[in-house]
Design an enzyme around this catalytic site. Structure first.
Site, PDB file in Angstrom:
ATOM      1  N   CYS A  54      70.578  39.221  42.173  1.00 40.16           N
ATOM      2  CA  CYS A  54      69.056  40.168  42.624  1.00 40.16           C
ATOM      3  C   CYS A  54      68.843  40.961  41.696  1.00 40.16           C
ATOM      4  O   CYS A  54      68.635  41.181  40.357  1.00 40.16           O
ATOM      5  CB  CYS A  54      69.167  40.238  44.634  1.00 40.16           C
ATOM      6  SG  CYS A  54      67.360  40.602  44.747  1.00 40.16           S
ATOM      7  N   HIS A 103      70.064  34.390  46.106  1.00 41.13           N
ATOM      8  CA  HIS A 103      71.869  35.373  46.759  1.00 41.13           C
ATOM      9  C   HIS A 103      72.571  33.884  47.565  1.00 41.13           C
ATOM     10  O   HIS A 103      72.612  33.237  48.559  1.00 41.13           O
ATOM     11  CB  HIS A 103      70.869  35.632  47.963  1.00 41.13           C
ATOM     12  CG  HIS A 103      70.374  36.616  47.652  1.00 41.13           C
ATOM     13  ND1 HIS A 103      71.100  38.432  47.598  1.00 41.13           N
ATOM     14  CD2 HIS A 103      68.870  37.537  47.456  1.00 41.13           C
ATOM     15  CE1 HIS A 103      70.132  39.025  47.911  1.00 41.13           C
ATOM     16  NE2 HIS A 103      68.970  38.716  47.298  1.00 41.13           N
ATOM     17  N   GLU A 132      75.152  34.783  47.797  1.00 37.12           N
ATOM     18  CA  GLU A 132      75.737  34.520  48.951  1.00 37.12           C
ATOM     19  C   GLU A 132      75.637  34.423  50.647  1.00 37.12           C
ATOM     20  O   GLU A 132      75.619  34.974  51.936  1.00 37.12           O
ATOM     21  CB  GLU A 132      76.744  35.916  49.133  1.00 37.12           C
ATOM     22  CG  GLU A 132      76.039  36.920  49.558  1.00 37.12           C
ATOM     23  CD  GLU A 132      73.886  37.480  49.007  1.00 37.12           C
ATOM     24  OE1 GLU A 132      74.397  36.405  48.030  1.00 37.12           O
ATOM     25  OE2 GLU A 132      72.625  38.044  49.470  1.00 37.12           O
TER      26      GLU A 132
END
Lengths: 1074, 355
Positions: free
Chosen positions: B250, B334, B336
């Site tokens: 990001c 993202h 994650e």
């Protein structure tokens, strides 16, 4: 991709419980997807009322049974390179597996497109399925097969309580149940062992959340989950029987994505190419889960998910089957983004099932692990309260929402809550009214408290509304909140006016006016798949009070034509009206108008947003229809193609100065109102069966004394326990009146003379300014007394005098002229000799419109729609006298799904679907259509129990024929005696209650009988124990059953004349009109 | 039920939305953005990348499953993405006053109150979203009970400085030493590394890490305009002269692009959702990703050493870049997740494999 030029698609056949209109939708989408790639399509589907079997979709259509035999014949003839199995429900899937196993596909070099047969079989076979998921450490419910009670106890040590035990190899759940401890287990296990030598002990997750994911995968291993859905009812209630919301509401991010990730893991491991559905049980107290089921095909849930999200699953699945990758396919809604994405919703949808259990005699009302519902609705809102209240109105069971309904009598809340019936949600409402807390209701139902709290909000709000003594006394904020919580003006009026409320349109309009004075109006929002993130040209709309601005700008150009759809599928109104609606929309569009649809049934093609210029997925209520009319300011509204729901709105909308296209609502009223209609017939000197509306028991007896028995009695309003019935003598009449105790001025009954041994003939026609432009006359095989929806129909008529036809035409012309009909209509006639009587006239399209349109190759709806739009039309040149072939329409029953229901036909309709097949002659057409609804040509043994003398005689020749053909006849005592007196030998089987052998039910259970013909002795509800047991056993053991003598006789002659090999394999276009 | 509106959202262009207040009773200003995710408010609200933003959720029903408790794991809050709520205010349509979930300890209302964050419900969030889509993310203020305040554009501030830690902190004791530059890191990134036998050395955004012993360098997500992080960009340019593997997510991706000589720009209204499709360049492999960013990398501006790695299928914006010869790669989305789909979490494994 390039090798595939011609593809065979299997349809799902007649609509039945568990397999309904959703497959017309998925099949139609698949056909469109293939057409876009210039692939030639061949469709097998005997369901003639569907949209997919219309001219423009498939290149060739075979109205033949979806069975391996006929599929092979079509493959031989058409030589397709590929076959699609995922778009026709379980019927198509089973047929495909069979074609694979018997090597038909291999023999003819037909490639299965999309998911491979091996993958399908991995999901279908329970053992394979568990094994397959074990390989990737995905949990399924564990079960252990045991042969003794002690072994069962031992098994529980591994599984832990609660468990469900099931007796193996039994039907209808005999010997199964839940156990919470050793003593319950011992009791139940010993009972179960009396049914079977083996029982299955399975861990039970009753009360867990039930969550589903719709997953898509392409052959490049790209995966998406298009939608997840959460059941309002916890595990234990079949998802088809449950209220369902999308997206899930009570799952945290971690739960949502854990199950999502598992879905993708599963679809990859199984190797699906296309779409599949994964069902989970999720522990409400942890993140523990089990995979309950994987469906490797388009399903009811996928149709719902498509409508809920705007993502065309079936269309995309068909493209993937051809080898496309997801990123290559465009998002059909935004047209700018790709099909590789997961829709984001900015609304909630609520699906509610529609049951018709009242139509069945003896059926259990409890809902549970098997499906009984016949249709469903989908409501869209921006709050749960709004969506569920909309939905509860949509199901069309005379309910106004969660509150504001007539009170239901409930004797035992505890039982009703813990053992739910089709009234489950209204029981919750009544429980709240009776002071039950959310916590107490939760204890009994295990419905997530979040849902119950939302329902409680509605209940509380209603109490506040009731505090107002008049509309002016109602706080504006409260009124707005009520509308945002899905209250209709009717509900508000009832709560404010209380006992003074009469339910009139004036009162409802007063609430509307009051709202307008306070600027409370709904707004129109789009379903755009991306929650407004990207601009979308979508025409898929709904209305909500939870918003302040419209998503679209209205043109006010007088070019909109609104077509009212048919609502939830139910017994008596299903896919045929969807076909009518779709064809009307197409004509409206072709004629240069803006086609606008209102409907809320997610199973339909008419709610596919590419069918019309604007789709309002919303209520077909008086209030909502007016809302949309005010926004659209249409040229007019079509009320005559969607069945009874729009028809009933005609007069009400007309009174609000809405322009109704076609026949004047005043005429509709003259046809619907029995008095007016009857008076008109008298004036036209048209005969009708004698009838009277009566409000006292004495009057009924006076009337029967005059006209004689039998009579048909139909309550004007549905009274508990007493629907329409035929009464043959004074004794039965007394019994009936006991059931319908409250015959009164307010609840009168209509009694009419019932004509025995009379033919029923239907006239489907289209008129323009009172002049008949096209007509089709069909004849029922059964005599009058069987509901027209349950009757087997032939078109053109084969056994009707030319004089009868002439008279019927004449009467039809007279009625059309008198009512100045402008559009579709249907008249039902009774004919004995050349004596003709009119029973009913509907100034709208009827159930048989698609059937006659397709057989005659003249689209009655296109013609009718043009007339309604004032477009000059020519009389079509085709006439039923030119046909060189015959069409037969046969009903499909779903009795096997409805435990304990008596599979007998009467004046109330009980079929759930139908097929229509074309044959060279009457008997070939009957044979094809009967085979299409699940009958088979019997191999050897036939059981006859032929009822009253008349039907015994009726079947005499057929029995002789069977004997000549070498069939072995079995018969009950009286029937055997009768046959013997006519020199026909039959082996006597004893009645069920005699307990003597050889016994009828034993023979049926042991599958020693290939066809059961059981003709009820009379048509009363007091059906004898014996006949009922024979019929029910046949249904439970999947033995073909016929209960009508004339139909039985026609079927017997048909299969004695034609063997399977004699049946012609011709596509629709090969039947030509000269 | 509240009788009258007591909360207003006022946009810089003069548009006013009226609604009802919940959460903290106080007015605030910020940049109004929208997120189209249908789950995950506890995760989103604690995502430091939202610093300075007034968050609109397009999914109308919010608060259904309450807010989990403050249990800790590895010195981080177990159920959240950082130790506090970072959004300035929350804008929704329908608030569920009654929540139900086995894992919940308090209501969203109480949680916002505790974190001094105001909320408004009863807003036509779809209309608001369309407006943001057409006019772009813009300064706005949430006015509770008439207490006015001034507009404020957070993109003029160094927001990273506000959300980054102020001293070095070490997590775990695994084999791989990951030096993590915290520009506003989400806990789940640290959790992923810890699951993969790593030691995470978390350092402030402007930390001089060249004396640290590490195997791989990671630059986290974070809020605001990447050009504000000049110190980080400078440090990264130096790190790129070495050959140790680098991975960024990001804001980390944007900073790497800037450090390598590329350019970034502000998107009209950003990507904030769980359903962003990205395609792996040169293949037919595509992934659904979770995203939250207002700025993007201009892949035309990349130096010859770099190439586009992932691209957004919806709008063709850059979603990842890769060094042609060295083990440096970064993604805009993202992997994650938390909240959102976990389809690309294999990227953590790929990074670990490089070490």
């Amino acid at each position: 991709m390039s090798t595939i030029k011609k593809v065979l698609i299997l349809g799902s056949g007649a609509l039945k419980i568990g397999e309904a209109g959703e497959f017309d939708y998925s099949g139609s989408q698949a056909l469109k997807a293939l057409k876009e790639e210039n692939i030639e399509t061949i469709l097998i589907n005997p369901n003639i009322a569907t949209v997919q079997t219309s001219e423009k979709l498939a290149d060739k259509i075979y109205f033949l049974p979806v069975t391996p035999y006929f599929a092979e014949k079509v493959i031989q003839k058409e030589q397709p390179q590929g076959i699609l199995l995922a778009f026709g429900g379980q019927t198509a899937l089973n047929c495909g597996i069979e074609l694979y196993k018997n090597k038909t596909l291999e023999k003819h070099n037909v490639r299965v497109l999309g998911t491979s047969i091996q993958s399908i079989m991995d999901t279908e076979d329970r053992e394979n399925f568990v094994h397959k998921l074990d390989e990737i450490n995905v949990k399924t419910p564990r079960s252990i097969a045991v042969n003794s009670t002690e072994a069962a106890i031992k098994a529980v040590r591994k599984l832990n309580y609660p468990v469900i035990i099931r007796a193996a190899y039994t039907l209808g759940g005999q010997g199964s149940g839940f156990c919470n401890n050793d003593s319950e287990l011992r009791t139940l296990a010993s009972k179960a062992f009396s049914y079977s030598g083996q029982i299955l002990v399975e861990e039970s997750h009753k009360g867990w959340k039930e969550v589903e994911y719709e997953v898509v995968r392409d052959e490049y291993d790209n995966c998406i989950t298009v939608c997840n859905m959460e059941n309002f009812d916890p595990l234990g209630i079949h998802t088809g029987e449950s209220i369902v919301v999308a997206p899930s509401q009570t799952l945290s991010n971690s739960e949502y994505h854990k199950l999502r990730q598992l879905s993708i893991k599963i679809i990859r491991h199984i190797g699906i190419v296309g779409e599949c559905n994964v069902q989970y049980a999720l522990d409400p107290h942890s993140e523990d889960y089990r995979v309950i089921e994987v469906n490797a095909r388009l399903s009811r849930s996928s149709a719902l998910a498509s409508k809920a999200t705007g993502y065309p699953l079936a269309f995309v699945a068909a493209k993937l089957a051809l080898g496309f990758s997801l990123p290559e396919i465009k998002n059909a809604v935004t047209k700018t983004t790709s099909a590789f994405f997961e829709p984001s919703l900015d609304y909630i949808v609520c699906k509610i099932p529609r049951w018709d259990l009242n139509k069945f005699l003896g059926v259990s009302k409890e809902i549970g692990s098997s499906m009984k519902s016949v249709g469903e609705v989908m409501a869209i809102g921006r709050s749960f309260e709004e969506a569920i209240q909309k939905g509860l109105r949509m199901i069309g069971q005379a309910m106004h929402g969660f509150v504001g309904n007539k009170d239901i009598e409930i004797n035992d809340f505890e039982k009703e809550l813990s053992q739910p019936t089709d009234m489950r949600i209204f029981v919750i409402s009544m429980a709240m009214q009776n002071g039950w807390s959310v916590e107490k209701i939760y204890e009994k139902t295990k419905i997530d408290r979040w849902f119950l709290e939302k329902l409680q909000n509605i209940y509380t709000l209603n109490n506040k509304l009731e505090e107002a003594s008049s509309l002016d006394d109602l706080p504006v904020a409260l009124l707005r909140k009520a509308k945002q919580s899905g209250f209709s003006d009717f509900q508000i009026a009832r709560s404010v006016y209380k006992d003074d409320f009469s339910g009139s349109d004036e009162e409802i309009m007063a609430v509307r006016q009051h709202r307008y004075n306070n600027n409370i109006r709904p707004v129109v929002k789009q379903i755009d798949t991306l929650a407004a993130e990207y601009p979308a040209q979508t025409n898929y709309l709904y209305l909500t009070y939870n918003g302040q601005s419209h998503d679209i700008d209205y043109e006010s150009d007088d070019r909109s034509v609104i077509v009212l759809g048919s609502g939830a599928y139910r017994i008596g109104s299903s896919v045929e009206f969807d076909w009518c609606s779709v064809n009307a929309l197409e004509t409206v569009k072709e004629e240069g108008y803006r086609s606008v649809m209102i409907n809320y049934n997610p199973e339909t093609v008419s709610t596919d947003y590419d069918i019309c210029d604007r789709l309002y997925f919303d209520e077909l209520s008086f209030e909502r229809t007016l809302d949309i009319i005010e926004l659209e300011t249409p040229k007019g509204v079509v009320v005559s193609v969607g069945g009874q729901i729009p028809n009933n709105l005609a007069m009400r909308l007309y009174r609000q100065n809405v322009n109704i296209l076609g026949t004047s609502p005043l005429s509709i009223d003259r046809a619907e109102n029995r008095y007016k209609f009857s008076k008109m017939l008298d004036e036209l000197e048209v005969d009708q069966p004698e009838w009277k509306e009566l409000s006292s028991i004495e009057d009924i007896f006076t009337f029967t004394a005059k006209v004689g028995f039998p009579v048909i009695i139909r309550p004007s309003y549905v009274l508990s326990g007493a629907a329409m019935n035929i009464v043959s003598n004074a004794e039965e009449l007394e019994h009936f009146l006991e059931l319908a105790a409250n015959v009164s001025k307010k609840y009168p009954v209509v009694v009419s003379r019932f004509m025995e041994n009379t033919k029923e003939i239907e006239m489907d026609a289209v008129a323009s300014n009172g002049r008949v432009m096209a007509y089709a006359i069909s004849e029922h095989i059964e005599f009058a007394g069987v509901h027209s929806g349950d009757a087997t129909m032939m078109f053109p008529p084969q056994k009707v005098y030319v004089e009868t036809i002439r008279r019927i035409k004449k009467i039809t012309n007279r009625i059309a002229e008198e009512l100045n009909i402008c559009g579709p209509f249907n008249i039902q006639y009774l004919a004995r000799d050349n004596d003709i009587k009119v029973i009913e006239c509907n100034l709208r399209a009827s159930r048989s419109f698609p059937f006659v349109s397709k057989v005659l190759k003249t689209n009655f709806i296109t013609l009718a729609t043009k007339i309604m739009l004032d477009i000059p039309v020519e009389k079509p040149d085709k006439s039923l006298f030119d046909l060189e072939y015959i069409g037969v329409k046969a009903p499909q029953f779903s009795f096997s799904r409805l435990a304990k229901a008596d599979p007998v036909l009467g004046v109330d309709m009980s079929s759930t679907g139908e097929v229509g097949c074309i044959g060279e002659d009457y008997y070939e057409a009957i044979l094809k259509s009967m085979l299409s609804v699940g009958y088979t040509i019997p191999e050897k043994n036939i059981l006859l129990s032929t009822g009253p003398p008349r039907s015994k005689i009726e079947l005499l020749n057929s029995a002789k024929l069977l004997k000549e053909k070498g069939y072995h006849l079995f018969a009950t005592k009286g029937t055997a005696g009768f046959l013997l007196s006519h020199d026909i030998e039959a082996t006597v089987l004893h009645w069920p209650d005699s307990e003597k052998s050889p016994n009828t039910v034993d023979y049926i259970r042991q599958h020693k009988i290939d066809l059961v013909i059981n003709i009820p002795k009379d048509l009363t509800k007091d059906e004898l124990y014996n006949d009922y047991h024979i019929r029910r056993t046949a249904v439970d053991h999947n033995i073909p059953l016929i209960t009508n003598a004339r139909l039985a006789s026609a079927f017997i002659i048909a299969f004695c004349r034609y063997s399977m090999d004699d049946i012609t394999i011709k596509s629709w276009d090969e039947y030509t009109i000269t | 039920m509240q009788e009258t509106s007591d909360a207003r959202l006022i946009l810089e262009d003069g548009t006013i939305f009226e609604g009802f207040s919940f959460g903290y009773n106080g007015s605030v200003a910020g940049e109004v953005v929208f997120n189209t995710a249908m789950t995950g408010y506890p995760e989103s609200l604690t995502d430091p990348s939202y610093k300075g933003q007034i968050l609109t959720l397009t999914y109308p029903l919010v608060g259904n499953y309450g807010v989990p408790g403050s249990a800790k794991e590895n010195e981080m809050l177990k159920h959240f993405e950082s130790e506090q709520v970072h959004i300035s205010a929350l804008i929704i349509s329908d608030y569920s006053f009654k929540y139900n979930h086995w894992n919940a300890e308090l209501s969203l209302d109480d949680w916002l109150r505790k974190n001094k964050v105001p909320g408004i419900y009863g807003i036509d969030t779809r209309a608001l979203t369309k407006l943001i889509r057409e006019k772009g993310s813009m300064p706005a203020k949430v006015i509770i009970k008439g207490q006015d305040c001034d507009f404020f554009d957070p993109n003029t501030q160094n927001l990273v400085k506000e959300v980054s830690i102020d001293h070095k902190k070490i997590y775990g004791s695994g084999k791989h030493k990951i030096l993590l530059i915290d520009c506003g890191v989400k806990n789940n990134i640290i959790r992923y590394f810890l699951q993969k036998d790593s030691t995470v050395i978390r350092v402030p955004w402007d930390y001089n890490f060249f004396d640290e012993d590490y195997d791989g360098l990671f630059i986290s997500n974070g809020p605001g305009n990447p050009e504000m992080c000049t110190e980080t960009i400078r440090n990264l340019a130096l790190a790129m002269q070495q050959d140790k593997p680098i991975f960024g997510i990001c804001l980390g991706h944007q900073l790497m692009a800037l450090a390598s000589g590329g350019k970034t720009y502000k998107l009209k209204y950003g990507h904030r959702s769980h359903n962003q499709p990205v395609i792996l360049e040169g293949t037919k492999r595509a992934f659904i990703t979770s995203q939250n960013h207002g700025y993007a990398v201009n892949d035309q501006s990349l130096s010859d050493d770099w190439e586009a790695w992932f691209t957004n299928i919806n709008d063709d914006t850059n979603e990842g870049i890769k060094h042609k010869t060295k083990p440096f790669c970064t993604v805009q989305f993202h992997p994650e997740a938390s909240s959102g789909p976990t389809d690309t979490d294999y990227l953590f494994d790929e990074f670990i494999k490089l070490l």
